[in-house]
Design an enzyme around this catalytic site. Structure first.
Site, PDB file in Angstrom:
ATOM      1  N   GLU A 212       0.827  -1.213   0.000  1.00 40.97           N
ATOM      2  CA  GLU A 212       0.000   0.000   0.000  1.00 40.97           C
ATOM      3  C   GLU A 212       0.866   1.269   0.000  1.00 40.97           C
ATOM      4  O   GLU A 212       0.680   2.152  -0.834  1.00 40.97           O
ATOM      5  CB  GLU A 212      -0.934  -0.005   1.215  1.00 40.97           C
ATOM      6  CG  GLU A 212      -1.855   1.203   1.310  1.00 40.97           C
ATOM      7  CD  GLU A 212      -2.896   1.263   0.204  1.00 40.97           C
ATOM      8  OE1 GLU A 212      -3.757   0.370   0.166  1.00 40.97           O
ATOM      9  OE2 GLU A 212      -2.836   2.185  -0.626  1.00 40.97           O
TER      10      GLU A 212
ATOM     11  N   ASP B  49       1.433   4.043  -3.204  1.00 44.58           N
ATOM     12  CA  ASP B  49       0.980   5.431  -3.020  1.00 44.58           C
ATOM     13  C   ASP B  49       2.137   6.392  -3.270  1.00 44.58           C
ATOM     14  O   ASP B  49       1.987   7.411  -3.955  1.00 44.58           O
ATOM     15  CB  ASP B  49       0.452   5.649  -1.589  1.00 44.58           C
ATOM     16  CG  ASP B  49      -0.802   4.835  -1.289  1.00 44.58           C
ATOM     17  OD1 ASP B  49      -1.373   4.255  -2.234  1.00 44.58           O
ATOM     18  OD2 ASP B  49      -1.198   4.767  -0.111  1.00 44.58           O
TER      19      ASP B  49
ATOM     20  N   SER C  97      -7.269   2.689  -4.041  1.00 41.55           N
ATOM     21  CA  SER C  97      -6.024   3.040  -3.358  1.00 41.55           C
ATOM     22  C   SER C  97      -5.074   3.791  -4.279  1.00 41.55           C
ATOM     23  O   SER C  97      -4.272   4.594  -3.825  1.00 41.55           O
ATOM     24  CB  SER C  97      -5.297   1.761  -2.921  1.00 41.55           C
ATOM     25  OG  SER C  97      -5.766   1.331  -1.685  1.00 41.55           O
TER      26      SER C  97
ATOM     27  N   ASP D 116     -16.305  12.510 -18.130  1.00 42.65           N
ATOM     28  CA  ASP D 116     -17.472  11.776 -17.638  1.00 42.65           C
ATOM     29  C   ASP D 116     -17.311  10.286 -17.974  1.00 42.65           C
ATOM     30  O   ASP D 116     -17.059   9.947 -19.127  1.00 42.65           O
ATOM     31  CB  ASP D 116     -18.722  12.347 -18.317  1.00 42.65           C
ATOM     32  CG  ASP D 116     -19.998  11.860 -17.668  1.00 42.65           C
ATOM     33  OD1 ASP D 116     -19.916  11.110 -16.668  1.00 42.65           O
ATOM     34  OD2 ASP D 116     -21.081  12.228 -18.167  1.00 42.65           O
ATOM     35  N   ILE D 117     -17.423   9.431 -16.974  1.00 38.29           N
ATOM     36  CA  ILE D 117     -17.321   7.978 -17.204  1.00 38.29           C
ATOM     37  C   ILE D 117     -18.733   7.418 -17.357  1.00 38.29           C
ATOM     38  O   ILE D 117     -19.590   7.669 -16.507  1.00 38.29           O
ATOM     39  CB  ILE D 117     -16.588   7.291 -16.036  1.00 38.29           C
ATOM     40  CG1 ILE D 117     -15.234   7.957 -15.762  1.00 38.29           C
ATOM     41  CG2 ILE D 117     -16.418   5.790 -16.309  1.00 38.29           C
ATOM     42  CD1 ILE D 117     -14.274   7.991 -16.921  1.00 38.29           C
TER      43      ILE D 117
ATOM     44  N   GLY E 212     -23.213  12.088 -16.672  1.00 38.44           N
ATOM     45  CA  GLY E 212     -23.318  12.931 -15.479  1.00 38.44           C
ATOM     46  C   GLY E 212     -22.777  12.214 -14.253  1.00 38.44           C
ATOM     47  O   GLY E 212     -22.195  11.128 -14.356  1.00 38.44           O
TER      48      GLY E 212
ATOM     49  N   ASP F  15     -22.503   9.878 -11.098  1.00 45.60           N
ATOM     50  CA  ASP F  15     -23.125   8.606 -10.700  1.00 45.60           C
ATOM     51  C   ASP F  15     -22.346   8.026  -9.531  1.00 45.60           C
ATOM     52  O   ASP F  15     -21.177   8.373  -9.320  1.00 45.60           O
ATOM     53  CB  ASP F  15     -23.160   7.626 -11.882  1.00 45.60           C
ATOM     54  CG  ASP F  15     -21.787   7.452 -12.501  1.00 45.60           C
ATOM     55  OD1 ASP F  15     -20.919   6.852 -11.841  1.00 45.60           O
ATOM     56  OD2 ASP F  15     -21.561   7.938 -13.629  1.00 45.60           O
TER      57      ASP F  15
END
Ligand SMILES: *[C@@H]1O[C@H](CO)[C@@H](O)[C@H](O)[C@H]1NC(C)=O
Ligand SMILES: *[C@@H]1O[C@H](CO)[C@@H](O)[C@H](O)[C@H]1NC(C)=O
Ligand SMILES: *[C@@H]1O[C@H](CO)[C@@H](O)[C@H](O)[C@H]1NC(C)=O
Ligand SMILES: *[C@@H]1O[C@H](CO)[C@@H](O)[C@H](O)[C@H]1NC(C)=O
Ligand SMILES: *[C@@H]1O[C@H](CO)[C@@H](O)[C@H](O)[C@H]1NC(C)=O
Length: 666
Positions: free
Chosen positions: A307, A311, A583, A624-625, A643, A645
């Site tokens: 982790e 990062d 993550s 926008d996905i 839009g 979601d």
């Protein structure tokens, strides 16, 4: 045991014989059910000395939202005019009038002012009192409570009273209906970090022979032809049109929060060599270690699970020469437990804001010893110092890829913490969290075998702290192997096998926090368009046993935004893996904000601060996905549509557009 130790301090408690004036007392707190696992024992002896603590209510917390909108909403005349730490402190501290009123009452009741300690932040008043004094003050009877399976003894009462005129000034009193706690934590098996990893077969170069470069990809430069298989910093920069970073304002390092996992220097160096050669070997974060945390561990350590490595890798690759500040919390005894349990962020917030250590709100004063680590930690190897309060200045942007089910934490605990994020926003800090990786569920075993709530394990399980309206929640997206960085992304949803099957980005609606005004229009539009057929409820802290709904239609909706969180290549313990999860998305989005802050600082403006109100008003600066869903709880979850979601939020960064928008703001 506890009482006998307390007897020793008897000598220093000055006894006053003043007769309290007749004052009307009213019930302040009452226990509604017996504390689990505790057996009520003897009445506390009348000349035993009790440590009494009166938590004074914070002022104006209900105005926090409006205060924050004043500095964070693009239409506000005060946009960007952040508050100083002192202004925040003064706005929320209990009023002098409240402090005086409580002191006056105590004095009149025989507690000499010289006995009373007043905390620096004015958050509480503390004094030692004989049990009979305390019983008189609070019109109550104190009892010992013995733990059923240990030697522990706590002190508490079933109910207590306060003078009517002080009710609103006092949050709560200990010892009280909450038993004065023992230094022992109640463990639940929970996992907090969210990360999927699959060992890569080989490094990129040798893999080229095994994978098919699609026709579309052949037209791209060689370092962008395999982004569908191997997400690299170069791919990410192309995906979001990120510039090569050049600036490094010394007041703008990027904050990363880590707990229970440590980076390894050698893994970072391997990553830079292979995937970000523009970062010099030996580039490591600025340490901001909290409550006995270590800096890094050898690559082979069990505390290096990947982790922290990823990062730091990701953010450094995008913002170098700017530095990372690593907020690593808690000693190595607590830390691994924390990843497996439920306490998050409190010792971190203590370290950033000294007043957070002690202020009262919602019946919580300081850290909750049932949930948070208790320092000093007397176990061998534990942190022997005092809890660290207010020792670090927060960076402009802070990202944390940690979270857990909202349902695992008491509502008031999360509210107190969420308000602290609001206070950081008021001071111009951007606080980002990964939304989670189990779609509309939590991880398997959290709440139910499938991570869902209710007796039938069907109810969606929203995640903390993404449920807090004062943070920016970041979901994960992906491109499929036959796609390129020129294709639109989809919701991150992959089957990694085992417990990580249906590893999909989290989203949904809080059961604790209402929908903030800044997102209401976007969420309303979503409901209109999506025509969901899941039953729902419109109620906070709903009873999961009886509700027929699956999600809270009026809850804070998340995520707010998204960023790529799939097929990321990085090293852990010297091995090269593919990583998946929100993550990755959170430090990625945080890096984008950091780059924008560099530009704003360079022209004499302040940092972007809490970005949600600006982004919901200007969704065109995000891609926008519109494809994919976040499965969980035996459903397909929520679908990404045009839009906002609850799978991909407003979408992924379009850097040039975001930069223009934020540079144009004051
Ligand atoms: C962590 O820090 C403690 C205290 O300084 C030290 O005793 C311990 O060896 C360190 N552990 C590692 C893995 O570096
Ligand atoms: C939560 O906070 C509210 C407001 O301060 C208080 O009325 C309530 O009793 C608290 N609940 C618990 C369980 O402490
Ligand atoms: C729900 O049911 C469980 C199991 O019967 C019980 O332990 C719990 O207290 C109930 N919760 C509520 C809020 O009624
Ligand atoms: C849309 O998402 C599905 C998985 O839900 C995936 O199989 C498909 O390739 C995606 N389509 C596009 C055009 O990205
Ligand atoms: C994955 O999601 C699908 C669709 O909701 C479901 O049918 C399947 O049981 C899930 N698999 C696991 C292991 O949860």
């Amino acid at each position: 045991m506890l009482l006998r130790q307390v007897y020793l301090t008897l000598a220093i408690a000055a006894l006053s014989e003043a007769v309290p004036a007749p004052i009307k007392h009213v019930l302040h707190e009452k226990r509604d059910k017996a504390a689990l696992d505790w057996v009520k024992g003897n009445r506390v002896e009348s000349d035993a000395v009790l440590p009494v603590r009166i938590g004074l209510s914070q002022n104006n917390l209900d105005r926090g939202y409006d205060y924050l909108m004043e500095v964070a909403h693009p239409d506000s005349e005060k946009y960007g005019k952040y508050w100083t730490a002192e202004e925040v402190h003064d706005a929320f501290a209990p009023s002098a009038e409240a402090v005086d009123a409580v002191r006056d009452w105590l004095h009149a009741a025989g507690i000499d002012p010289s006995r009373i300690v007043h905390s620096d932040n004015k958050g509480w008043l503390a004094f030692d009192a004989y049990a009979h004094e305390a019983e008189g003050l609070f019109k109550t009877k104190f009892f010992e409570h013995n733990h059923m399976s240990s030697e522990s003894t706590k002190i508490g009462c079933d109910e207590y009273h306060l003078p009517q005129h002080l009710r609103d000034h006092v949050d709560y009193v200990t010892p009280g209906v909450k038993l004065t706690p023992v230094l022992k934590k109640h463990k639940k098996a929970k996992r907090a970090s969210q990360l999927g990893k699959v060992k890569a077969n080989a490094v990129v170069a040798s893999e080229v022979h095994d994978v098919l470069i699609s026709e579309k990809a052949k037209g791209l430069s060689p370092d962008l032809q395999l982004c569908g298989y191997n997400m690299t910093p170069t791919c990410i920069k192309a995906l979001y049109k990120l510039p090569d970073a050049t600036k490094a304002n010394k007041h703008n390092s990027l904050g990363l929060y880590e707990q229970g996992d440590y980076f390894a220097k050698s893994d970072l160096d391997l990553f830079y060599k292979e995937y970000a050669p523009w970062v010099p070997q030996g580039t490591y974060p600025i340490p901001a270690l909290i409550d006995g945390a270590n800096f890094s561990v050898p690559a082979g350590s069990a505390l290096n699970t990947g982790e922290s490595d990823i990062d730091i890798d990701l953010a450094t690759a995008l913002i170098y020469p700017q530095a990372i500040t690593l907020y690593q919390v808690d000693d190595q005894l607590y830390e691994p437990e924390e990843v497996a349990t439920t306490n998050l962020f409190n010792t971190f917030l203590d370290a950033l804001d000294g007043s957070y250590c002690t202020y009262s709100a919602y019946g919580e004063t300081g850290d909750d010893p049932k949930i948070d680590p208790v320092y000093p930690d007397h176990r061998p190897g534990g942190y022997k110092g005092k809890l660290q309060c207010g020792i670090y200045k927060p960076t402009n942007v802070i990202s944390a890829s940690y979270g857990q089910a909202e349902a695992d934490l008491p509502p008031n605990y999360t509210k107190r913490q969420c308000n602290e994020f609001m206070k950081l926003g008021l001071q111009g800090h951007s606080i980002l969290f990964a939304s989670g990786d189990y779609g509309v569920a939590s991880f398997a075993g959290d709440g139910g075998p499938n991570g869902c709530l209710g007796p039938d394990h069907k109810i969606f399980s929203p995640q903390y702290p993404s449920n807090c309206p004062y943070v920016t929640s970041v979901g994960g997206t992906m491109i499929y192997p036959d796609q390129t960085v020129k294709d639109p992304e989809s919701v991150m949803h992959v089957n990694l096998g085992g417990t990580a099957s249906n590893f999909s980005t989290a989203g949904g609606f809080s059961n604790y926090f209402p929908q903030p005004e800044y997102q209401k229009r976007a969420v309303e539009k979503y409901f209109k368009k999506a025509k969901l057929d899941y039953p729902y409820y419109s109620e906070f802290e709903v009873n999961f046993n009886t509700t027929k709904g699956l999600y809270n239609r009026i809850g804070r909706a998340y995520p707010d935004v998204a960023a790529n969180g799939a097929q990321f290549r990085a090293y852990t313990d010297g091995f090269d893996y593919h990583y998946y999860g929100s993550s990755l998305a959170s430090p990625l989005f945080a890096s984008v904000l950091n780059l924008i802050n560099e530009e704003r600082l360079a022209i004499g403006k302040g940092p972007v601060g809490f970005v949600n109100p600006v982004l919901y008003e200007n969704p065109h600066v995000l891609h926008d996905i519109k494809n994919g869903t976040n499965a969980g709880c035996g459903t397909y979850g929520f679908a990404a549509i045009e839009g906002w979601d609850p799978a991909s939020g407003l979408g992924t960064p379009d850097y040039p557009k975001m930069k223009k928008l934020f540079l144009d703001l004051p």
